[in-house]
Design a protein around this motif. Structure first.
Motif, PDB file in Angstrom:
ATOM      1  N   ILE A 120       0.853  -1.188   0.000  1.00 48.14           N
ATOM      2  CA  ILE A 120       0.000   0.000   0.000  1.00 48.14           C
ATOM      3  C   ILE A 120       0.885   1.232   0.000  1.00 48.14           C
ATOM      4  N   ALA A 121       0.607   2.141  -0.904  1.00 47.48           N
ATOM      5  CA  ALA A 121       1.364   3.392  -0.970  1.00 47.48           C
ATOM      6  C   ALA A 121       1.047   4.244   0.261  1.00 47.48           C
ATOM      7  N   GLY A 126      -4.356   6.332   4.745  1.00 41.76           N
ATOM      8  CA  GLY A 126      -5.456   6.957   5.476  1.00 41.76           C
ATOM      9  C   GLY A 126      -6.829   6.480   5.062  1.00 41.76           C
ATOM     10  N   LYS A 127      -6.946   5.887   3.877  1.00 42.41           N
ATOM     11  CA  LYS A 127      -8.239   5.417   3.368  1.00 42.41           C
ATOM     12  C   LYS A 127      -8.621   4.043   3.898  1.00 42.41           C
ATOM     13  N   LEU A 128      -7.667   3.320   4.437  1.00 42.42           N
ATOM     14  CA  LEU A 128      -7.849   1.891   4.693  1.00 42.42           C
ATOM     15  C   LEU A 128      -9.002   1.519   5.610  1.00 42.42           C
ATOM     16  N   PHE A 132     -16.685   1.857   3.212  1.00 39.92           N
ATOM     17  CA  PHE A 132     -16.904   1.973   1.773  1.00 39.92           C
ATOM     18  C   PHE A 132     -15.712   2.573   1.028  1.00 39.92           C
ATOM     19  N   SER A 133     -14.563   2.561   1.654  1.00 41.76           N
ATOM     20  CA  SER A 133     -13.372   3.123   1.017  1.00 41.76           C
ATOM     21  C   SER A 133     -12.504   1.998   0.478  1.00 41.76           C
ATOM     22  N   GLN A 134     -12.098   2.162  -0.774  1.00 44.39           N
ATOM     23  CA  GLN A 134     -11.206   1.198  -1.395  1.00 44.39           C
ATOM     24  C   GLN A 134     -10.095   1.972  -2.070  1.00 44.39           C
ATOM     25  N   ILE A 135      -8.903   1.432  -2.003  1.00 43.21           N
ATOM     26  CA  ILE A 135      -7.760   2.141  -2.567  1.00 43.21           C
ATOM     27  C   ILE A 135      -7.867   2.243  -4.080  1.00 43.21           C
ATOM     28  N   ASP A 136      -8.196   1.147  -4.735  1.00 39.30           N
ATOM     29  CA  ASP A 136      -8.338   1.151  -6.188  1.00 39.30           C
ATOM     30  C   ASP A 136      -9.797   0.921  -6.517  1.00 39.30           C
ATOM     31  N   ALA A 137     -10.516   1.997  -6.791  1.00 43.51           N
ATOM     32  CA  ALA A 137     -11.941   1.886  -7.076  1.00 43.51           C
ATOM     33  C   ALA A 137     -12.208   1.822  -8.577  1.00 43.51           C
ATOM     34  N   SER A 138     -11.193   1.653  -9.373  1.00 50.39           N
ATOM     35  CA  SER A 138     -11.372   1.627 -10.821  1.00 50.39           C
ATOM     36  C   SER A 138     -12.089   0.359 -11.261  1.00 50.39           C
ATOM     37  N   SER A 139     -12.644   0.395 -12.447  1.00 51.00           N
ATOM     38  CA  SER A 139     -13.358  -0.766 -12.967  1.00 51.00           C
ATOM     39  C   SER A 139     -12.410  -1.880 -13.386  1.00 51.00           C
ATOM     40  N   THR A 140     -11.113  -1.606 -13.423  1.00 48.57           N
ATOM     41  CA  THR A 140     -10.139  -2.616 -13.843  1.00 48.57           C
ATOM     42  C   THR A 140      -9.450  -3.288 -12.668  1.00 48.57           C
ATOM     43  N   LYS A 170       4.342   0.224  -1.005  1.00 47.84           N
ATOM     44  CA  LYS A 170       3.956  -0.220  -2.346  1.00 47.84           C
ATOM     45  C   LYS A 170       4.931  -1.267  -2.859  1.00 47.84           C
ATOM     46  N   ASP A 171       4.389  -2.360  -3.365  1.00 48.57           N
ATOM     47  CA  ASP A 171       5.164  -3.477  -3.932  1.00 48.57           C
ATOM     48  C   ASP A 171       6.059  -4.187  -2.918  1.00 48.57           C
ATOM     49  N   ALA A 172       5.782  -4.013  -1.625  1.00 46.76           N
ATOM     50  CA  ALA A 172       6.626  -4.646  -0.600  1.00 46.76           C
ATOM     51  C   ALA A 172       5.825  -5.433   0.429  1.00 46.76           C
ATOM     52  N   GLY A 173       4.570  -5.751   0.136  1.00 48.39           N
ATOM     53  CA  GLY A 173       3.766  -6.506   1.080  1.00 48.39           C
ATOM     54  C   GLY A 173       3.227  -5.641   2.205  1.00 48.39           C
TER      55      GLY A 173
END
Length: 187
Positions: A120-121, A126-128, A132-140, A170-173
């Motif tokens: 996680i970046a 702070g969103k975690l 109803f908060s998601q880090i990546d809310a994109s459709s992909t 980010k990218d480190a678990g």
């Protein structure tokens, strides 16, 4: 099989919404009892192992049998673990690893769910734990969910008198952790 999977997903969503509604309305109560944390962790790992196996992940319960008993709501402690381990499985790529650890720290049990996932970046931390908060809310995005799991975890841990948090990059678990007091008066 697809219908059963869809029904299970719908049931999980309804249960999350009901839990959040009870929490927000102040109608949420714990049923404290003497529990063995390592037994709860063993059951949770056993029930979620098939999900990890589908992704060829190594799910390890490294929790000692030597932990003292807790006075806590067994069902809710299991719910905390299910949410955290399920998230770790979702956000850890194939052939990754998830490990549960626990130790006594001061007058509390500290449990950690450690994964080799996407991490996680810092700006997203702070969103975690917000509903109803998601880090990546994109459709992909690759993982689905309501965005309620971590906010429910936070509410359940705090209802027990504990704390919850995360260490990640980010990218480190990630390492999601929570504490539960060893004494009943906090519950």
């Amino acid at each position: 099989q697809k219908m059963l999977s869809g029904a299970d997903s719908l049931l999980a969503l309804v249960n999350d919404l009901l839990d959040m509604s009870r929490i927000q309305a102040g109608k949420f109560h714990l049923d404290p009892q003497v529990v063995y944390f390592q037994d709860i962790a063993t059951e949770v790992v056993g029930s979620l192992s098939p999900l990890a196996e589908r992704k060829h992940q190594l799910l390890t319960n490294a929790i000692s049998d030597e932990l003292p008993v807790l006075v806590a709501d067994r069902q809710r402690v299991a719910q905390i673990l299910v949410n955290l381990v399920n998230n770790a499985i979702k956000f850890t790529p194939e052939h990754g690893a998830i490990t549960l650890r626990a130790r006594i720290e001061h007058d509390a049990l500290r449990c950690e769910v450690i994964d080799t996932g996407i991490g996680i970046a810092r700006e997203d931390m702070g969103k975690l734990f917000r509903p109803f908060s998601q880090i990546d809310a994109s459709s992909t995005r690759s993982a689905s969910g309501t965005g309620l799991g971590l906010s429910i975890v936070k509410a359940l841990v705090q209802a027990h008198g504990g704390q919850v948090g995360v260490d990640s990059a980010k990218d480190a678990g990630s390492t999601f952790w929570f504490t539960l007091p060893l004494t009943q008066e906090d519950c």
